[in-house]
Design a protein around this motif. Structure first.
Motif, PDB file in Angstrom:
ATOM      1  N   SER A   1       0.823  -1.217   0.000  1.00 10.01           N
ATOM      2  CA  SER A   1       0.000   0.000   0.000  1.00 10.01           C
ATOM      3  C   SER A   1       0.856   1.265   0.000  1.00 10.01           C
ATOM      4  O   SER A   1       0.360   2.354  -0.281  1.00 10.01           O
ATOM      5  N   GLY A   2       2.148   1.129   0.307  1.00 11.66           N
ATOM      6  CA  GLY A   2       3.015   2.301   0.389  1.00 11.66           C
ATOM      7  C   GLY A   2       2.662   3.186   1.575  1.00 11.66           C
ATOM      8  O   GLY A   2       3.000   4.361   1.611  1.00 11.66           O
ATOM      9  N   ARG A   3       1.985   2.621   2.559  1.00 14.14           N
ATOM     10  CA  ARG A   3       1.617   3.429   3.732  1.00 14.14           C
ATOM     11  C   ARG A   3       2.506   3.088   4.929  1.00 14.14           C
ATOM     12  O   ARG A   3       2.985   1.961   5.050  1.00 14.14           O
ATOM     13  N   VAL A   4       2.656   4.091   5.788  1.00 18.13           N
ATOM     14  CA  VAL A   4       3.453   3.890   6.995  1.00 18.13           C
ATOM     15  C   VAL A   4       2.698   2.946   7.935  1.00 18.13           C
ATOM     16  O   VAL A   4       1.488   3.090   8.119  1.00 18.13           O
ATOM     17  N   HIS A   5       3.416   1.979   8.519  1.00 18.08           N
ATOM     18  CA  HIS A   5       2.821   1.087   9.529  1.00 18.08           C
ATOM     19  C   HIS A   5       2.638   1.881  10.809  1.00 18.08           C
ATOM     20  O   HIS A   5       3.536   1.929  11.657  1.00 18.08           O
ATOM     21  N   ARG A   6       1.490   2.487  10.949  1.00 19.48           N
ATOM     22  CA  ARG A   6       1.310   3.409  12.075  1.00 19.48           C
ATOM     23  C   ARG A   6       1.363   2.713  13.443  1.00 19.48           C
ATOM     24  O   ARG A   6       1.972   3.242  14.366  1.00 19.48           O
ATOM     25  N   PRO A   7       0.756   1.529  13.611  1.00 21.40           N
ATOM     26  CA  PRO A   7       0.853   0.894  14.936  1.00 21.40           C
ATOM     27  C   PRO A   7       2.309   0.585  15.313  1.00 21.40           C
ATOM     28  O   PRO A   7       2.722   0.737  16.459  1.00 21.40           O
ATOM     29  N   TRP A   8       3.080   0.169  14.323  1.00 19.16           N
ATOM     30  CA  TRP A   8       4.500  -0.126  14.601  1.00 19.16           C
ATOM     31  C   TRP A   8       5.231   1.143  15.038  1.00 19.16           C
ATOM     32  O   TRP A   8       5.978   1.150  16.008  1.00 19.16           O
ATOM     33  N   LEU A   9       4.944   2.221  14.293  1.00 15.97           N
ATOM     34  CA  LEU A   9       5.615   3.496  14.612  1.00 15.97           C
ATOM     35  C   LEU A   9       5.146   4.020  15.972  1.00 15.97           C
ATOM     36  O   LEU A   9       5.943   4.573  16.737  1.00 15.97           O
ATOM     37  N   ALA A  10       3.871   3.810  16.266  1.00 17.54           N
ATOM     38  CA  ALA A  10       3.354   4.261  17.569  1.00 17.54           C
ATOM     39  C   ALA A  10       4.061   3.509  18.704  1.00 17.54           C
ATOM     40  O   ALA A  10       4.418   4.093  19.735  1.00 17.54           O
ATOM     41  N   ALA A  11       4.289   2.220  18.490  1.00 16.39           N
ATOM     42  CA  ALA A  11       4.981   1.424  19.510  1.00 16.39           C
ATOM     43  C   ALA A  11       6.431   1.882  19.636  1.00 16.39           C
ATOM     44  O   ALA A  11       6.983   1.976  20.738  1.00 16.39           O
TER      45      ALA A  11
ATOM     46  N   GLU B   1       4.521   4.777  -4.356  1.00  9.13           N
ATOM     47  CA  GLU B   1       3.125   4.345  -4.369  1.00  9.13           C
ATOM     48  C   GLU B   1       2.222   5.562  -4.627  1.00  9.13           C
ATOM     49  O   GLU B   1       1.303   5.519  -5.437  1.00  9.13           O
ATOM     50  N   HIS B   2       2.544   6.641  -3.950  1.00 12.33           N
ATOM     51  CA  HIS B   2       1.741   7.848  -4.085  1.00 12.33           C
ATOM     52  C   HIS B   2       1.765   8.378  -5.515  1.00 12.33           C
ATOM     53  O   HIS B   2       0.759   8.871  -6.031  1.00 12.33           O
ATOM     54  N   LEU B   3       2.905   8.272  -6.165  1.00 15.62           N
ATOM     55  CA  LEU B   3       3.029   8.759  -7.543  1.00 15.62           C
ATOM     56  C   LEU B   3       2.656   7.679  -8.564  1.00 15.62           C
ATOM     57  O   LEU B   3       2.829   7.864  -9.760  1.00 15.62           O
ATOM     58  N   ARG B   4       2.225   6.551  -8.054  1.00 14.36           N
ATOM     59  CA  ARG B   4       1.878   5.390  -8.886  1.00 14.36           C
ATOM     60  C   ARG B   4       3.047   4.941  -9.763  1.00 14.36           C
ATOM     61  O   ARG B   4       2.881   4.589 -10.926  1.00 14.36           O
TER      62      ARG B   4
ATOM     63  N   ALA C   1      10.248  10.147  -6.210  1.00 16.59           N
ATOM     64  CA  ALA C   1       9.528   9.385  -5.180  1.00 16.59           C
ATOM     65  C   ALA C   1      10.013   9.798  -3.798  1.00 16.59           C
ATOM     66  O   ALA C   1       9.213   9.985  -2.871  1.00 16.59           O
ATOM     67  N   ALA C   2      11.327   9.966  -3.650  1.00 15.69           N
ATOM     68  CA  ALA C   2      11.887  10.353  -2.341  1.00 15.69           C
ATOM     69  C   ALA C   2      11.362  11.725  -1.921  1.00 15.69           C
ATOM     70  O   ALA C   2      10.992  11.935  -0.762  1.00 15.69           O
TER      71      ALA C   2
ATOM     72  N   ILE D   1       8.221  13.926   2.738  1.00 18.35           N
ATOM     73  CA  ILE D   1       7.356  14.863   3.460  1.00 18.35           C
ATOM     74  C   ILE D   1       6.242  14.093   4.198  1.00 18.35           C
ATOM     75  O   ILE D   1       5.874  14.415   5.327  1.00 18.35           O
ATOM     76  N   ARG D   2       5.786  13.029   3.559  1.00 16.96           N
ATOM     77  CA  ARG D   2       4.737  12.212   4.192  1.00 16.96           C
ATOM     78  C   ARG D   2       5.325  11.430   5.376  1.00 16.96           C
ATOM     79  O   ARG D   2       4.691  11.273   6.419  1.00 16.96           O
ATOM     80  N   LEU D   3       6.539  10.949   5.163  1.00 17.87           N
ATOM     81  CA  LEU D   3       7.224  10.201   6.217  1.00 17.87           C
ATOM     82  C   LEU D   3       7.438  11.100   7.442  1.00 17.87           C
ATOM     83  O   LEU D   3       7.148  10.718   8.582  1.00 17.87           O
ATOM     84  N   ALA D   4       7.935  12.295   7.171  1.00 16.75           N
ATOM     85  CA  ALA D   4       8.227  13.229   8.265  1.00 16.75           C
ATOM     86  C   ALA D   4       6.941  13.585   9.019  1.00 16.75           C
ATOM     87  O   ALA D   4       6.931  13.691  10.245  1.00 16.75           O
ATOM     88  N   HIS D   5       5.846  13.732   8.252  1.00 15.96           N
ATOM     89  CA  HIS D   5       4.556  14.020   8.893  1.00 15.96           C
ATOM     90  C   HIS D   5       4.142  12.913   9.841  1.00 15.96           C
ATOM     91  O   HIS D   5       3.654  13.160  10.933  1.00 15.96           O
ATOM     92  N   ALA D   6       4.336  11.666   9.391  1.00 17.87           N
ATOM     93  CA  ALA D   6       3.952  10.521  10.223  1.00 17.87           C
ATOM     94  C   ALA D   6       4.759  10.537  11.519  1.00 17.87           C
ATOM     95  O   ALA D   6       4.216  10.363  12.619  1.00 17.87           O
ATOM     96  N   TYR D   7       6.062  10.762  11.421  1.00 14.70           N
ATOM     97  CA  TYR D   7       6.904  10.822  12.623  1.00 14.70           C
ATOM     98  C   TYR D   7       6.470  11.980  13.521  1.00 14.70           C
ATOM     99  O   TYR D   7       6.377  11.849  14.733  1.00 14.70           O
ATOM    100  N   GLU D   8       6.252  13.125  12.879  1.00 21.24           N
ATOM    101  CA  GLU D   8       5.906  14.309  13.661  1.00 21.24           C
ATOM    102  C   GLU D   8       4.623  14.070  14.454  1.00 21.24           C
ATOM    103  O   GLU D   8       4.539  14.351  15.648  1.00 21.24           O
TER     104      GLU D   8
END
Ligand code: GLU
Length: 371
Positions: free
Chosen positions: A25-35, A63-66, A80-81, A86-93
């Motif tokens: 899915s190209g999405r961040v594993h949020r539960p993993w990151l939360a842990a 994934e976002h850019l297909r 892609a990077a 920016i999406r990665l940094a948002h998830a961390y933030e």
């Protein structure tokens, strides 16, 4: 030395794409990151400084850019990077913010860690962020990378960062819980190695070849990172990161491979300054400064009576007394021209003389080695 993660003071954690990003899915594993954020908050409460080196920008951005289903050209990876970072940094933030942790992003090229001037700037920035209680989040600056972006380069980047900031511990979170005597996926007799003191030919043989497309860059790049870390006096762990709370597990003594250096980071850094760098200038100091250095202080501009040579900020310079006796050497916080102008002056006068406020010290004690 292998007292576990709890004895770390300044810790660099490398997080690979495969752990953080769901490949399909190209999405961040949020539960993993939360842990992971829980673990980081816990380490910080124990007084451990934490710096993150995270991959995942390309995995998120493609994934976002297909841009999926085929190998990417360099400029596509860079696009892609740029999109993914920016999406990665948002998830961390967002997720570290749940613990009131402030995330500060730094995009470095390996060259920032290898060339001295930028090295000094990046080191000072990271020191400052840690002093302000932030969690530095570092990735390679892929959009300006001139060579092919290789998975596994962040292993090396993380080791270079650890070296640059004199970290005492580096943890590479991986899809395997350490270095094995052979590839455990193929050889049922393979055993995990608990401790390595030197990356010898025998150890290298255990890593084998880097399998193509292997998410974590394989063991080969991890051993490359281990070599850098050991030479910097930083111990390094290859540890399992696939479960939630991988750092908590390490704190509780989970099995992994520890690479244990012979020297402390401070000693290793001083050896680097003393041995590897050729002085491009010299500072002559007065007796008061000589006595202060012997007591372990930094060299202030006030104690400098003469500046010789043509050097830039971050270059190595020799330090000597008025009668020409060598005192030691260090990295100058000022270029020769500026150093000449502030020599003999109080640190409080630097701004009025130079028009900017640089460091109070001409050579900080961490950057100084006495003979
Ligand atoms: N910098 C790359 C990214 O963020 C990954 C490099 C690596 O995984 O070693 O996607």
């Amino acid at each position: 030395m292998t007292a576990g993660l709890g004895s770390a003071r300044r810790l660099v954690v490398k997080i690979g794409s495969a752990l953080l990003v769901d490949e399909r899915s190209g999405r961040v594993h949020r539960p993993w990151l939360a842990a992971l954020a829980d673990d980081i908050a816990d380490l910080r409460r124990r007084g451990i400084e934490v710096v993150l080196v995270s991959s995942g920008a390309i995995a998120v951005g493609r994934e976002h850019l297909r841009l999926t289903g085929r190998p990417l050209r360099l400029e596509e990876k860079q696009a892609a990077a740029a999109t993914g970072q920016i999406r990665l940094a948002h998830a961390y933030e967002e997720i570290l913010g749940w613990h009131d942790l402030t995330v500060a992003q730094l995009l470095l090229t390996l060259d920032d860690t290898e060339s001295r001037r930028r090295h000094l700037n990046a080191r000072n920035t990271i020191d400052q962020l840690l002093a302000l209680g932030a969690v530095p989040l570092i990735n390679e600056n892929d959009t300006v990378a001139t060579t092919e972006i290789r998975f596994g380069d962040n292993d090396r980047l993380a080791a270079r960062v650890a070296q640059m900031i004199s970290a005492d511990t580096l943890v590479l979170l991986s899809d395997i819980d350490g270095l094995y005597t052979a590839d455990p996926r193929r050889d049922p007799g393979a055993r995990r190695v608990d401790e390595v003191q030197e990356v010898t030919a025998e150890i290298e043989a255990m890593a084998g070849e880097a399998p193509p497309g292997y998410s974590s860059g394989g063991m080969v790049t991890k051993l490359g990172a281990a070599r850098i870390a050991l030479s910097a006096g930083c111990r390094m762990a290859i540890a399992l990161g696939t479960h939630n709370h991988p750092l908590r597990a390490l704190l509780q003594g989970a099995a992994c491979t520890w690479f244990v250096p012979a020297a402390e980071p401070r000693t290793a850094r001083k050896r680097w300054i003393a041995g590897a760098l050729k002085p491009t200038g010299a500072l002559t100091i007065d007796d008061g400064a000589r006595a202060a250095l012997a007591r372990g202080s930094s060299l202030l501009p006030a104690g400098v009576v003469a500046v010789e040579g043509d050097f830039l900020r971050g270059d190595a310079v020799a330090v000597r007394t008025r009668d020409g006796r060598a005192v030691g050497r260090g990295l100058s916080a000022y270029a020769a021209e500026d150093a000449r102008r502030i020599a003999g002056h109080k640190s409080g006068e630097i701004e009025a003389i130079l028009g900017y406020r640089g460091r109070d010290e001409m050579i900080h004690r961490d950057d100084l080695v006495l003979d």
